[in-house]
Structure formats: structure tokens, C-alpha cells
Design a protein around this motif. Structure first.
Motif, PDB file in Angstrom:
ATOM      1  N   ALA A  40       1.334  -1.270   0.245  1.00 59.57           N
ATOM      2  CA  ALA A  40      -0.104  -0.125   0.163  1.00 59.57           C
ATOM      3  C   ALA A  40       1.116   0.880  -0.156  1.00 59.57           C
ATOM      4  O   ALA A  40       2.228   1.209   0.273  1.00 59.57           O
ATOM      5  CB  ALA A  40      -0.757   0.045   1.102  1.00 59.57           C
ATOM      6  N   ASN A  41       0.071   2.327  -0.506  1.00 63.43           N
ATOM      7  CA  ASN A  41       1.156   3.607   0.240  1.00 63.43           C
ATOM      8  C   ASN A  41       2.370   3.621  -1.003  1.00 63.43           C
ATOM      9  O   ASN A  41       3.368   4.223  -0.249  1.00 63.43           O
ATOM     10  CB  ASN A  41       0.999   3.919   1.721  1.00 63.43           C
ATOM     11  N   VAL A  42       2.389   3.233  -2.418  1.00 59.43           N
ATOM     12  CA  VAL A  42       4.025   3.505  -2.638  1.00 59.43           C
ATOM     13  C   VAL A  42       3.852   4.501  -3.555  1.00 59.43           C
ATOM     14  O   VAL A  42       3.048   5.415  -3.912  1.00 59.43           O
ATOM     15  CB  VAL A  42       3.837   2.462  -4.165  1.00 59.43           C
ATOM     16  N   THR A  43       5.159   5.501  -3.094  1.00 57.28           N
ATOM     17  CA  THR A  43       5.257   6.725  -3.915  1.00 57.28           C
ATOM     18  C   THR A  43       6.782   6.508  -4.455  1.00 57.28           C
ATOM     19  O   THR A  43       7.843   5.912  -3.832  1.00 57.28           O
ATOM     20  CB  THR A  43       5.289   7.767  -2.612  1.00 57.28           C
ATOM     21  N   LEU A  44       7.282   7.533  -4.731  1.00 53.79           N
ATOM     22  CA  LEU A  44       8.662   7.526  -6.387  1.00 53.79           C
ATOM     23  C   LEU A  44       9.245   8.534  -6.263  1.00 53.79           C
ATOM     24  O   LEU A  44       7.929   9.586  -6.679  1.00 53.79           O
ATOM     25  CB  LEU A  44       8.389   6.670  -7.248  1.00 53.79           C
ATOM     26  N   ARG A  45       9.991   9.130  -5.465  1.00 50.88           N
ATOM     27  CA  ARG A  45      10.283  10.323  -5.569  1.00 50.88           C
ATOM     28  C   ARG A  45      12.193  10.513  -6.208  1.00 50.88           C
ATOM     29  O   ARG A  45      13.099   9.898  -5.146  1.00 50.88           O
ATOM     30  CB  ARG A  45      10.953  11.634  -3.621  1.00 50.88           C
ATOM     31  N   ALA A  46      12.313  11.853  -6.569  1.00 50.37           N
ATOM     32  CA  ALA A  46      13.828  12.022  -6.764  1.00 50.37           C
ATOM     33  C   ALA A  46      14.713  12.533  -6.070  1.00 50.37           C
ATOM     34  O   ALA A  46      13.417  13.908  -5.967  1.00 50.37           O
ATOM     35  CB  ALA A  46      13.978  11.960  -8.986  1.00 50.37           C
ATOM     36  N   SER A  47      15.108  12.790  -5.806  1.00 53.13           N
ATOM     37  CA  SER A  47      16.309  13.391  -5.354  1.00 53.13           C
ATOM     38  C   SER A  47      16.629  15.290  -5.873  1.00 53.13           C
ATOM     39  O   SER A  47      16.242  15.951  -5.173  1.00 53.13           O
ATOM     40  CB  SER A  47      17.639  12.689  -5.076  1.00 53.13           C
ATOM     41  N   ARG A  52      21.978  17.762 -13.981  1.00 51.36           N
ATOM     42  CA  ARG A  52      23.027  18.651 -15.274  1.00 51.36           C
ATOM     43  C   ARG A  52      23.655  17.296 -15.540  1.00 51.36           C
ATOM     44  O   ARG A  52      24.193  16.334 -14.428  1.00 51.36           O
ATOM     45  CB  ARG A  52      23.817  19.943 -15.040  1.00 51.36           C
ATOM     46  N   GLU A  53      23.916  17.351 -16.882  1.00 54.51           N
ATOM     47  CA  GLU A  53      24.100  15.922 -17.569  1.00 54.51           C
ATOM     48  C   GLU A  53      25.927  15.770 -17.135  1.00 54.51           C
ATOM     49  O   GLU A  53      26.273  16.722 -16.441  1.00 54.51           O
ATOM     50  CB  GLU A  53      23.817  15.587 -19.101  1.00 54.51           C
ATOM     51  N   HIS A  54      26.257  14.400 -16.872  1.00 55.19           N
ATOM     52  CA  HIS A  54      27.454  14.464 -16.228  1.00 55.19           C
ATOM     53  C   HIS A  54      28.075  15.252 -15.276  1.00 55.19           C
ATOM     54  O   HIS A  54      29.034  15.025 -14.933  1.00 55.19           O
ATOM     55  CB  HIS A  54      28.902  15.038 -17.970  1.00 55.19           C
ATOM     56  N   ALA A  57      24.058  13.078  -9.744  1.00 55.73           N
ATOM     57  CA  ALA A  57      23.698  11.658  -9.181  1.00 55.73           C
ATOM     58  C   ALA A  57      22.625  12.027  -9.050  1.00 55.73           C
ATOM     59  O   ALA A  57      21.639  13.266  -8.126  1.00 55.73           O
ATOM     60  CB  ALA A  57      24.335  11.848  -8.294  1.00 55.73           C
ATOM     61  N   VAL A  58      21.155  11.102  -9.013  1.00 58.89           N
ATOM     62  CA  VAL A  58      19.374  10.718  -8.928  1.00 58.89           C
ATOM     63  C   VAL A  58      19.514  10.082  -8.364  1.00 58.89           C
ATOM     64  O   VAL A  58      19.818   8.668  -8.718  1.00 58.89           O
ATOM     65  CB  VAL A  58      19.002  11.363  -9.974  1.00 58.89           C
ATOM     66  N   LEU A  94      20.137   4.669  -7.622  1.00 61.43           N
ATOM     67  CA  LEU A  94      21.234   5.545  -7.404  1.00 61.43           C
ATOM     68  C   LEU A  94      21.464   5.385  -8.899  1.00 61.43           C
ATOM     69  O   LEU A  94      22.197   5.037  -9.940  1.00 61.43           O
ATOM     70  CB  LEU A  94      22.301   5.276  -6.421  1.00 61.43           C
ATOM     71  N   ILE A  95      21.806   6.520  -9.366  1.00 66.11           N
ATOM     72  CA  ILE A  95      22.154   7.568 -10.745  1.00 66.11           C
ATOM     73  C   ILE A  95      23.100   8.413 -10.930  1.00 66.11           C
ATOM     74  O   ILE A  95      23.040   9.221 -10.510  1.00 66.11           O
ATOM     75  CB  ILE A  95      21.312   7.428 -12.062  1.00 66.11           C
ATOM     76  N   ALA A  96      24.047   7.891 -10.942  1.00 65.80           N
ATOM     77  CA  ALA A  96      25.811   8.838 -11.055  1.00 65.80           C
ATOM     78  C   ALA A  96      26.046   9.303 -12.479  1.00 65.80           C
ATOM     79  O   ALA A  96      26.248   9.050 -12.855  1.00 65.80           O
ATOM     80  CB  ALA A  96      26.244   7.945 -10.431  1.00 65.80           C
ATOM     81  N   ARG A  97      26.287  10.247 -12.205  1.00 67.16           N
ATOM     82  CA  ARG A  97      26.742  11.517 -13.332  1.00 67.16           C
ATOM     83  C   ARG A  97      25.696  11.211 -14.095  1.00 67.16           C
ATOM     84  O   ARG A  97      25.792  10.539 -16.063  1.00 67.16           O
ATOM     85  CB  ARG A  97      27.947  10.629 -13.507  1.00 67.16           C
ATOM     86  N   VAL A  98      24.756  12.164 -14.307  1.00 72.76           N
ATOM     87  CA  VAL A  98      23.168  11.327 -15.042  1.00 72.76           C
ATOM     88  C   VAL A  98      23.954  11.785 -16.087  1.00 72.76           C
ATOM     89  O   VAL A  98      24.723  12.814 -16.421  1.00 72.76           O
ATOM     90  CB  VAL A  98      21.994  12.463 -14.141  1.00 72.76           C
TER      91      VAL A  98
END
Length: 135
Positions: A40-47, A52-54, A57-58, A94-98
Motif C-alpha cells: 500500500a501507499n507506494v510513492t516514488l521520489r527523485a532527489s 545536469r548531465e555528466h 547524481a539522482v 542511484l544514477i551517478a553522473r546522469v
């Protein structure tokens, strides 16, 4: 034996003993109960939903209620796989250096054998040296 309205607080070890009437025999067995609570109560948040590319991180955090939760991550409806830039651990991705190619919809699907729910968020990766007035 039937248990009704089982809750997570009922989890534990149980011993069942059967005595046969008129016979001097006794049979016992042990069982462990693992009750599940639905997702229940699933949420997705981005930091940062506009990194900014390269450079930035997100961290995506997928929160949910329930027990014995499993999370699956999708990007444009395709499974996300860990690699040298992407780390998946627990409820985070975690996505490093988007990169610009990381722009798009991210989905987190939470399941536990009873049910599943999902949530999504959009991440828009900008060029590293964007003009502050064009934002």
C-alpha cells in the motif's frame, strides 16, 4: 486448523499436537507462520528531477507499506539493470553522473505475493552548462 484474519503480529512458531481418542498415540508438528500485509501507499521520489548531465547524481526512493516487499524498477517500461553508473539497493536506485539519455519516466513496482502497486516519476536531464535564464 484454520486461522482467520491473520495479522503480521501473529507471525511466529506454532506447535500443533493431536491426541487420538482411545489410542495412546500423540502426533506433534511445528509450523512457522509468516503473515503478509498487502502492499500500500507506494510513492516514488527523485532527489533532483532536473539534474545536469555528466555532473549530478539522482537518487530515486520508492517507499511503500506492507511486508516482505520486492521492488522492480522500470525506465520507459523496460527493466533497469545495475551497471557502472546505476546502483540498486533496498528502496533506492542511484544514477551517478546522469546523461541526457537518462531523461524519462521511472517506475517502481512493489509486490509481495499478495498484490502489487506502482508509482512513477519523471526525470529531465539538462545540459551541464545550461543558461540560468533559459530554465
Amino acid at each position: 486448523m484454520v486461522l482467520r484474519s491473520v495479522k503480521e503480529s501473529d507471525n511466529g512458531d506454532y506447535r500443533l499436537t493431536v491426541n487420538a481418542t482411545g489410542v495412546s498415540a500423540q502426533v506433534s508438528t511445528n509450523h512457522t507462520l509468516h503473515a503478509l500485509e498487502p502492499v500500500a501507499n507506494v510513492t516514488l521520489r527523485a532527489s533532483d528531477s532536473s539534474p545536469r548531465e555528466h555532473f549530478d547524481a539522482v537518487v530515486l526512493t520508492c517507499s511503500a507499506r506492507g511486508t516482505q516487499l520486492q521492488r522492480d524498477w522500470l525506465f520507459h517500461n523496460d527493466p533497469v539493470r545495475a551497471n557502472y553508473r546505476i546502483t540498486i539497493a533496498g528502496d533506492t536506485l542511484l544514477i551517478a553522473r546522469v546523461q541526457r539519455t537518462d531523461t524519462g519516466w521511472y517506475t517502481c513496482i512493489v509486490s509481495n505475493g499478495l498484490n502489487n502497486e506502482s508509482a512513477e516519476t519523471f526525470v529531465n536531464v539538462y545540459r551541464k552548462y545550461r543558461d540560468a535564464q533559459s530554465i
